[in-house]
Scaffold this motif. Sequence first.
Motif, short mmCIF file in Angstrom:
data_model
loop_
_atom_site.label_atom_id
_atom_site.label_comp_id
_atom_site.label_asym_id
_atom_site.label_seq_id
_atom_site.Cartn_x
_atom_site.Cartn_y
_atom_site.Cartn_z
N LYS A 1 0.86 -1.18 0.00
CA LYS A 1 0.00 0.00 0.00
C LYS A 1 0.89 1.23 0.00
O LYS A 1 1.79 1.34 0.82
N THR A 2 0.63 2.13 -0.91
CA THR A 2 1.54 3.27 -1.10
C THR A 2 1.60 4.20 0.10
O THR A 2 2.64 4.82 0.34
N GLU A 3 0.53 4.33 0.87
CA GLU A 3 0.57 5.26 1.99
C GLU A 3 1.32 4.72 3.19
O GLU A 3 1.61 5.45 4.12
N LYS A 4 1.67 3.44 3.20
CA LYS A 4 2.34 2.85 4.36
C LYS A 4 3.68 2.20 4.04
O LYS A 4 4.18 1.43 4.82
N THR A 5 4.24 2.48 2.88
CA THR A 5 5.44 1.75 2.50
C THR A 5 6.64 2.68 2.34
O THR A 5 6.53 3.90 2.29
N TYR B 1 9.07 4.47 -6.70
CA TYR B 1 8.95 3.02 -6.55
C TYR B 1 8.69 2.72 -5.08
O TYR B 1 9.25 3.36 -4.20
N TYR B 2 7.84 1.74 -4.83
CA TYR B 2 7.42 1.41 -3.46
C TYR B 2 7.93 0.02 -3.09
O TYR B 2 7.92 -0.90 -3.91
N PHE B 3 8.34 -0.13 -1.81
CA PHE B 3 8.97 -1.37 -1.35
C PHE B 3 8.33 -1.86 -0.06
O PHE B 3 7.87 -1.08 0.76
N CYS B 4 8.36 -3.17 0.12
CA CYS B 4 7.79 -3.78 1.32
C CYS B 4 8.72 -3.66 2.52
O CYS B 4 8.28 -3.70 3.66
N SER B 5 10.03 -3.52 2.25
CA SER B 5 10.99 -3.45 3.35
C SER B 5 12.20 -2.60 2.95
O SER B 5 12.41 -2.30 1.77
N GLU B 6 12.96 -2.25 3.94
CA GLU B 6 14.17 -1.46 3.71
C GLU B 6 15.19 -2.26 2.90
O GLU B 6 15.91 -1.71 2.08
#
Length: 82
Positions: A47-51, A61-66
């Motif tokens: 979800k873009t607002e929480k990643t 670009y959006y990621f699930c983790s660091e």
Amino acid sequence: MKKVLFIVAFAALSQFTKAQSVKQHILPTDTTKQAIEIDPVCKMKTKTEKTINFIYGKKTYYFCSESCKKTFSAAPEKYIKK
């Protein structure tokens, strides 16, 4: 005759009460749509607002983790579809 009227009234009332209780258990639908992107490294939906995000070539670009972000930032061309 009173018994028959009582039974009919009770049945009607119980059906009405049951219908009302069903209406109360319906959850409201969420009308807001949350933007979802795919992590380019592991292909996980995020979800873009929480990643975690990273801007490269004027695109975010959006990621699930660091760790996925670090992997991408080391070699972004490897993960970008052209």
